[in-house]
Design an enzyme around this catalytic site. Structure first.
Site, PDB file in Angstrom:
ATOM      1  N   LYS A 132       0.922  -1.202  -0.025  1.00 58.04           N
ATOM      2  CA  LYS A 132       0.070   0.151   0.045  1.00 58.04           C
ATOM      3  C   LYS A 132       1.012   1.187   0.211  1.00 58.04           C
ATOM      4  O   LYS A 132       1.928   1.292   0.356  1.00 58.04           O
ATOM      5  CB  LYS A 132      -0.929   0.021   1.193  1.00 58.04           C
ATOM      6  CG  LYS A 132      -2.169   0.791   1.125  1.00 58.04           C
ATOM      7  CD  LYS A 132      -3.279   0.106   0.356  1.00 58.04           C
ATOM      8  CE  LYS A 132      -4.429   0.949   0.240  1.00 58.04           C
ATOM      9  NZ  LYS A 132      -5.576   0.219  -0.100  1.00 58.04           N
ATOM     10  N   ASP A 172      -7.069   4.538  -4.230  1.00 61.21           N
ATOM     11  CA  ASP A 172      -7.695   4.313  -2.997  1.00 61.21           C
ATOM     12  C   ASP A 172      -8.172   5.511  -2.707  1.00 61.21           C
ATOM     13  O   ASP A 172      -8.555   6.391  -3.623  1.00 61.21           O
ATOM     14  CB  ASP A 172      -6.787   3.864  -1.952  1.00 61.21           C
ATOM     15  CG  ASP A 172      -7.472   3.360  -0.639  1.00 61.21           C
ATOM     16  OD1 ASP A 172      -7.736   2.162  -0.562  1.00 61.21           O
ATOM     17  OD2 ASP A 172      -7.648   4.178   0.302  1.00 61.21           O
TER      18      ASP A 172
HETATM   19  P1  NDP Z   1     -12.761   7.974  -2.511  1.00 63.31           P
HETATM   20  O1  NDP Z   1     -11.892   9.044  -2.335  1.00 63.31           O
HETATM   21  O2  NDP Z   1     -13.495   7.756  -3.963  1.00 63.31           O
HETATM   22  O3  NDP Z   1     -14.105   8.347  -1.774  1.00 63.31           O
HETATM   23  C1  NDP Z   1     -13.848   8.539  -0.196  1.00 63.31           C
HETATM   24  C2  NDP Z   1     -15.182   8.832   0.259  1.00 63.31           C
HETATM   25  O4  NDP Z   1     -14.937   8.578   1.664  1.00 63.31           O
HETATM   26  C3  NDP Z   1     -15.358  10.255   0.171  1.00 63.31           C
HETATM   27  O5  NDP Z   1     -17.109  10.407   0.122  1.00 63.31           O
HETATM   28  C4  NDP Z   1     -15.032  10.956   1.514  1.00 63.31           C
HETATM   29  O6  NDP Z   1     -15.457  12.111   1.773  1.00 63.31           O
HETATM   30  C5  NDP Z   1     -15.171  10.132   2.480  1.00 63.31           C
HETATM   31  N1  NDP Z   1     -14.299  10.089   3.500  1.00 63.31           N
HETATM   32  C6  NDP Z   1     -12.812   9.858   3.284  1.00 63.31           C
HETATM   33  N2  NDP Z   1     -12.123   9.927   4.340  1.00 63.31           N
HETATM   34  C7  NDP Z   1     -13.192  10.316   5.307  1.00 63.31           C
HETATM   35  C8  NDP Z   1     -13.047  10.925   6.639  1.00 63.31           C
HETATM   36  N3  NDP Z   1     -11.786  10.673   7.313  1.00 63.31           N
HETATM   37  N4  NDP Z   1     -14.174  11.065   7.525  1.00 63.31           N
HETATM   38  C9  NDP Z   1     -15.323  11.146   6.621  1.00 63.31           C
HETATM   39  N5  NDP Z   1     -15.708  10.755   5.392  1.00 63.31           N
HETATM   40  C10 NDP Z   1     -14.428  10.232   4.690  1.00 63.31           C
HETATM   41  O7  NDP Z   1     -12.227   6.689  -2.140  1.00 63.31           O
HETATM   42  P2  NDP Z   1     -12.902   5.080  -2.272  1.00 63.31           P
HETATM   43  O8  NDP Z   1     -14.307   5.065  -2.390  1.00 63.31           O
HETATM   44  O9  NDP Z   1     -11.882   4.489  -3.202  1.00 63.31           O
HETATM   45  O10 NDP Z   1     -12.425   4.342  -0.942  1.00 63.31           O
HETATM   46  C11 NDP Z   1     -13.360   4.397   0.138  1.00 63.31           C
HETATM   47  C12 NDP Z   1     -12.771   3.087   1.154  1.00 63.31           C
HETATM   48  O11 NDP Z   1     -12.880   1.966   0.472  1.00 63.31           O
HETATM   49  C13 NDP Z   1     -11.448   3.286   1.606  1.00 63.31           C
HETATM   50  O12 NDP Z   1     -11.599   2.633   3.052  1.00 63.31           O
HETATM   51  C14 NDP Z   1     -10.670   2.302   0.769  1.00 63.31           C
HETATM   52  O13 NDP Z   1      -9.506   2.199   1.329  1.00 63.31           O
HETATM   53  C15 NDP Z   1     -11.664   1.351   0.473  1.00 63.31           C
HETATM   54  N6  NDP Z   1     -11.305   0.482  -0.629  1.00 63.31           N
HETATM   55  C16 NDP Z   1     -11.202   1.101  -2.014  1.00 63.31           C
HETATM   56  C17 NDP Z   1     -10.947   0.299  -3.040  1.00 63.31           C
HETATM   57  C18 NDP Z   1     -11.033   0.789  -4.211  1.00 63.31           C
HETATM   58  O14 NDP Z   1     -10.780   0.080  -5.204  1.00 63.31           O
HETATM   59  N7  NDP Z   1     -11.368   2.008  -4.466  1.00 63.31           N
HETATM   60  C19 NDP Z   1     -10.957  -1.193  -2.815  1.00 63.31           C
HETATM   61  C20 NDP Z   1     -11.375  -1.730  -1.435  1.00 63.31           C
HETATM   62  C21 NDP Z   1     -11.286  -0.865  -0.416  1.00 63.31           C
HETATM   63  P3  NDP Z   1     -14.587  13.408   1.623  1.00 63.31           P
HETATM   64  O15 NDP Z   1     -14.460  13.544   0.075  1.00 63.31           O
HETATM   65  O16 NDP Z   1     -15.387  14.562   2.188  1.00 63.31           O
HETATM   66  O17 NDP Z   1     -13.265  13.382   2.136  1.00 63.31           O
HETATM   67  O1  2IT Z   2      -8.050  -1.488  -0.423  1.00 61.06           O
HETATM   68  C1  2IT Z   2      -8.048  -1.980  -1.837  1.00 61.06           C
HETATM   69  O2  2IT Z   2      -8.128  -3.273  -2.092  1.00 61.06           O
HETATM   70  C2  2IT Z   2      -7.734  -1.020  -2.886  1.00 61.06           C
HETATM   71  N1  2IT Z   2      -7.701   0.009  -2.574  1.00 61.06           N
HETATM   72  C3  2IT Z   2      -7.694  -1.653  -4.458  1.00 61.06           C
HETATM   73  C4  2IT Z   2      -6.139  -1.987  -4.513  1.00 61.06           C
HETATM   74  C5  2IT Z   2      -5.737  -2.503  -5.945  1.00 61.06           C
HETATM   75  O3  2IT Z   2      -4.689  -2.717  -6.011  1.00 61.06           O
HETATM   76  O4  2IT Z   2      -6.757  -2.844  -6.749  1.00 61.06           O
END
Ligand code: NDP
Ligand code: 2IT
Length: 452
Positions: A132, A172
């Protein structure tokens, strides 16, 4: 033969040592506790796992890189951020895991995410190790040009540590298609190589896989559906609360809606929106993906069915299902108690470690089906591995084919976790099932490959 309680005592000592050796990294301690507290049954049953040094090696990253990221803002002022890449474990394949750009990023956060990623990636069965990275850079309010200069500077150091056979980053929090584009461009320029497999989450037409943007959210909904099926239920007609409004949340809502559930919330760090008619995805995508705005704009433009609750948490809205999809520790004990009081049936983690340990305990005690992130949100990294496969073969699959593979992978992860939990006397406990099944795959590879 060592008993489970003797084994647990050994693991508890190791946890104390981890806290001493990694001071001021509470998220990493939390992730290590969550895994090591469930391993006693398998370590007690299989003496090879008690081999001195095996678990000690597993909790120590193979390599950790921290670097300076200088860049100029639109006013010409020099800004300095910190960049990270933690290459945690490559026993099963090249390091694989996302990059997070958020002001809260520090080494402990990246280590917790990298540690989770090892087991998650093992569960996919697709030959990927765990890593990561990211930065404390905050993309909110930055122009495209600033984000581009930041990404170029970040890659100017990162490029020497990654490669399609070495380490393959993706997105992420704060890193989506735009950032992956700028990062890929700079990698290509520095190395003078068209190496598609060095990053995943690329755009359509230059090596990206169809369904990668949708994969994490879609996969989590499929995992939740599989948990419900075990209880003789399905998604049809269920009300769902979803937190976040980014990549994972949006495609979670999309799949819930497609399968007949009613997703009534979304949120960001300013508060949440509840929409009794169900979230209007076209409007949410317009505000979040196109305008990069805040969720209160959704309530303003949607009309009477929706309202914005500043600073609130979605968990206070009564629902059958909860899918936390924003960030770590966003659902605590009080939230869990509220969900239980309102009759929640299943909680499935789209985000990484969104549920605090106390909340997980409460939910499980109350008989709520609980899908831990390392199983439930593995669809994203799984389709990343499918993107790597397509890049390697210089081909691209149809959306239907990728979606079918994603569905098979999620079913297989669910079955693996379910059966492993039963095998270790914890029926219905997906946390134990996911941790042990992921651990067995990584530990077996590490033992076979010797002390490295
Ligand atoms: P994005 O940046 O697309 O979206 C993040 C969302 O979460 C936004 O709405 C953001 O709001 C909110 N957020 C982030 N930090 C905070 C905080 N500290 N407090 C309140 N709201 C918060 O990210 P993703 O959708 O990609 O990721 C979301 C989660 O999913 C994370 O935990 C990530 O690790 C996990 N994940 C992502 C994957 C992927 O493929 N993208 C795969 C597996 C897991 P704001 O804009 O106001 O900060
Ligand atoms: O938390 C996760 O699994 C991700 N942000 C996706 C990682 C990836 O390599 O697609």
């Amino acid at each position: 033969m060592t008993t489970r309680s003797e084994t647990q005592t050994t693991l508890d000592h190791l946890l104390t040592e981890i806290e001493h050796r990694n001071p001021a990294q509470p998220e990493f301690h939390q992730a290590a506790h969550e895994v090591l507290e469930t391993l006693a049954p398998v370590v007690a049953a299989r003496p090879e796992y008690a081999e001195p040094g095996l678990i000690e090696r597993l909790v120590e990253p193979e390599r950790q890189v921290i670097f300076r990221v200088p860049w100029q803002d639109d006013q010409g002022r020099v800004r300095v951020n910190r960049g990270f890449r933690v290459e945690f474990n490559s026993a099963l394949g090249p390091y694989k895991g996302g990059l997070r750009f958020h002001p809260s990023v520090n080494l402990g956060v990246i280590k917790f995410l990298g540690f989770e990623q090892i087991f998650k990636n093992a569960l996919t069965g697709l030959g990927i190790g765990g890593g990561k990275g990211g930065s404390d850079f905050d993309p909110h309010g930055r122009s495209d040009a600033e984000v581009m200069r930041f990404c170029q500077s970040f890659m100017t150091e990162l490029y020497r540590h990654i490669g399609e056979h070495t380490d393959v980053p993706a997105g992420d929090i704060g890193v989506g298609g735009r950032e992956i584009g700028y990062l890929f461009g700079q990698y290509r320029r520095i190395t003078n190589r068209w190496e598609s497999g060095v990053l995943t989450g690329k755009g359509q037409g230059w090596g990206g896989s169809l369904i990668r943007p949708e994969a994490t959210g879609y996969g989590n909904v499929l995992f939740a559906a599989a948990m419900l099926r075990e209880r003789g239920e399905d998604l049809e007609g269920q009300t769902a609360v979803v937190s976040g409004s980014g990549n994972v949340a949006i495609y979670t809502i999309e799949k819930l809606t497609a399968l007949g559930a009613n997703a009534v919330t979304c949120s960001d760090s300013s508060g949440y929106v509840v929409d009794e008619k169900g979230i209007d995805l076209d409007l949410l995508k317009q505000i979040k993906e196109v305008e990069r705005g805040r969720v209160d704009a959704y309530a303003e433009r949607r009309g009477a069915s929706a309202r914005f609750v500043p600073g609130g948490r979605v968990w206070e809205v009564p629902a059958d299902l909860a899918l936390p999809s924003a960030t770590q520790n966003e659902l605590d004990e009080n939230d869990a108690a509220t969900l239980i009081r309102n009759g929640v049936k299943a909680v499935s983690e789209g985000a990484n470690m969104p549920t605090t340990p106390e909340a997980v305990h409460l939910l499980q005690q109350a008989g709520v089906a609980f899908g831990p992130g390392k199983a439930a949100n593995a669809g994203g990294v799984a389709v990343s591995a499918l993107e790597m496969a397509q890049n390697h073969a210089r081909t691209s699959w149809t959306a239907a084919r990728v979606e079918e593979e994603l569905a098979d992978i999620m079913t297989s992860i669910h079955t693996t976790c379910h059966e492993t939990a039963e095998r270790y006397d914890a029926p219905g406990d997906y946390v134990t099932g996911a941790n042990i099944a992921g651990f067995e795959r990584v530990a077996d590879a590490m033992l076979a490959q010797g002390v490295i």
